[in-house]
Write an enzyme that holds these catalytic residues in place. Structure first.
Site, mmCIF file in Angstrom:
data_model
loop_
_atom_site.group_PDB
_atom_site.id
_atom_site.type_symbol
_atom_site.label_atom_id
_atom_site.label_comp_id
_atom_site.label_asym_id
_atom_site.label_seq_id
_atom_site.Cartn_x
_atom_site.Cartn_y
_atom_site.Cartn_z
ATOM 1 C CD GLU A 24 67.936 -33.006 -107.486
ATOM 2 O OE1 GLU A 24 67.193 -32.757 -106.514
ATOM 3 O OE2 GLU A 24 67.551 -33.652 -108.474
ATOM 4 C CB CYS A 80 64.114 -33.024 -104.322
ATOM 5 S SG CYS A 80 62.781 -33.157 -103.114
ATOM 6 C CB SER A 105 60.052 -31.070 -95.405
ATOM 7 O OG SER A 105 60.803 -31.080 -96.605
ATOM 8 C CD GLU A 128 59.642 -33.744 -104.662
ATOM 9 O OE1 GLU A 128 60.612 -33.211 -105.272
ATOM 10 O OE2 GLU A 128 59.768 -34.632 -103.821
#
Length: 492
Positions: A392, A295, A452, A261
């Site tokens: 990011e 993320c 999530s 991930e």
């Protein structure tokens, strides 16, 4: 008890040594490294600093324990995870404070992570007893196909600093359920949560050697020999795409099975028909969870030109109303970033956008004083060639740009090497499904800023990773298929 006393107690309660073959042990060299509080920059404690020999000892313990652990009844593995789930929840306050001290997030968010982390153990305790296989005749009827599932073998688990407890349980849970042994290497910024977790699992009855934890300040020196040595059969890594590429190259030598991930560059798309109350709530969740150090954080906000001014004004007002401070203080909404390098990166990204004529609606200035704080920041008129749009961010900075055409926004949203998650806000069902299908991501938040969930398959496409964690497929990453060909003779 004062917060100072509680701080001292929770840090003191965690063993500061390596956990190998069921025992707490010093690094072979006797070396240690410091763990710091990002709210102050001051040292919390010193912990054992593993070297290559310690990594080999940990893997040897995992290899030695593998056969016996794989033969353990699924129900026994399930019960260990269930007990660990209950212990974690019973110690929510201690674990939350420990996490806040080493990582910085406010206590309310830390408590939320404890619950999230515990749920992975409950979920996979239920999956442990549902590992199945198959039986079928061959097309010609002469043979039978019997399929069984078996643990992949000793695993190397590498976790990041931003969710130090939940990323551990998300990897350990399915490994335990599948019957795999493990070596866990937590991030050096936040090792205390992982060490506390190792103690909880031992208390829950996990046998010696099944989980081994090595803390180190030199991950490359410890990890590379393990991956190239031929005894690790599975790597599960959460971290940056850059590091993921290096680990994939190291895994190639011995064809280590991998799940990863990696980084994200999430588009957050608000169409002209969106419910702006819902969109602003979603933006707060998608941007400010974990101070933006996630993320899944909304990285590029694309808002239809007809609603852009209203959305930006509402969103900036909400962001400006957040309280910045140490995560241990009551009322804090936004804690510090993880370290000086993390804050420096955010400062540079904002400066680059402003130099390209972005407008600052709120925030944008680093506060004075100790700790690695940065204020919630909203920028509008962000040029599409700004670094904010291709990097990011990993901080509390929202970059807003406008669009008018659906095809254009989908094209720009997909114009990135990453593909972890995207967010879509619209009340048009056709558009919702159409755009969700076209986005090149592994997950879509449709009119929500939170994706999530332990019951859902978490993961991305392109350079955001390989495989999935959580959900019914999460345990698949730790299981192999074995097929038995069984001839069946006709009756005489």
């Amino acid at each position: 008890m004062t917060i100072t006393d509680a701080r001292t107690d929770v840090v003191a309660a965690v063993p500061k040594r390596l956990f190998i073959d069921g025992a707490w042990t010093d690094a072979a060299s006797g070396s240690t490294f410091a763990v710091a509080d990002p709210a102050t920059g001051r040292e919390l404690c010193e912990i054992a600093d593993a070297g290559p020999d310690d990594g080999r000892r940990a893997l040897e313990a995992a290899v030695a324990a593998q056969e016996g652990w794989a033969a353990t009844a699924p129900r026994a593995r399930s019960e260990i995870l269930r007990r660990a789930h209950e212990i974690i929840l019973a110690r929510t306050e201690e674990l939350a404070l420990l996490m806040t001290l080493e990582m910085g997030k406010p206590l309310d968010q830390a408590r939320g992570e404890v619950a999230y982390a515990a749920e992975f153990f409950r979920w996979f305790s239920e999956e442990a007893v549902r590992i199945d296989g198959g039986y079928a005749p061959t097309p010609d009827g002469a043979n039978r196909i019997v399929v069984m599932r078996q643990p992949v073998g000793p695993c190397l688990l590498i976790t990041p600093w931003n969710f130090p407890l939940a990323m551990g349980t998300r990897k350990i849970g399915p490994a335990v359920a599948a019957g795999c042994t493990m070596v866990l290497k937590p991030a050096p910024q936040t090792p205390l949560s992982s060490l506390a977790l190792a103690g909880i699992l031992a208390e829950a009855g996990l046998p010696a050697g099944v989980l081994n934890v090595v803390t180190t300040s030199d991950a490359a020196a410890v990890i590379e020999p393990l991956l190239r040595g031929g005894r690790v059969r599975k790597l599960s890594f959460t971290g940056s795409t850059q590091v993921g590429r290096i680990l994939l190259a190291q895994c190639a030598d011995t064809v280590v099975r991998t799940s990863m991930e990696l980084g994200g560059n999430a588009p957050f798309i608000v169409f002209d028909d969106a419910d702006l109350d819902v969109a602003v709530d979603g933006a707060m969740a998608a941007k400010m969870r974990n101070m933006g150090e996630a993320c899944t954080a909304a990285n590029r906000m694309f808002v239809h030109r007809s609603v852009a001014d209203e959305f930006a004004a509402r969103f900036a007002e909400r962001m400006a109303g957040l309280t910045v401070g140490p995560g241990t203080e009551p009322g804090t909404d936004v804690g510090p970033l993880i370290d000086a390098a993390g804050r420096g990166k955010v400062e540079e990204l904002v400066a680059d956008a402003v130099a390209r004529d972005a407008k600052v609606l709120t925030g944008g200035t680093t506060p004075e004083g100790s700790g690695y704080f940065y204020p919630p920041t909203v920028l509008t008129d962000v040029a599409r060639d700004s670094a904010l749009m291709s990097t990011e961010i990993f901080g509390p900075v929202a970059a807003i740009t406008t669009f008018e055409d659906e095809d254009d926004v989908v094209r720009v949203a997909n114009d990135t090497d990453w593909g972890l998650v995207g967010y879509v806000f619209t009340r048009d069902l056709d558009r919702a499904i159409r755009v969700s299908e076209r986005l090149e991501v592994g997950m879509v938040g449709l009119n929500t800023g939170l994706v999530s969930n332990p019951a859902a398959p978490f993961g991305g496409v392109k350079q955001s990773g390989l495989g999935r964690e959580g959900g019914r497929v999460g345990i698949e990453e730790f299981l192999e298929y074995k097929y038995l060909a069984v001839p069946v003779r006709a009756a005489k």
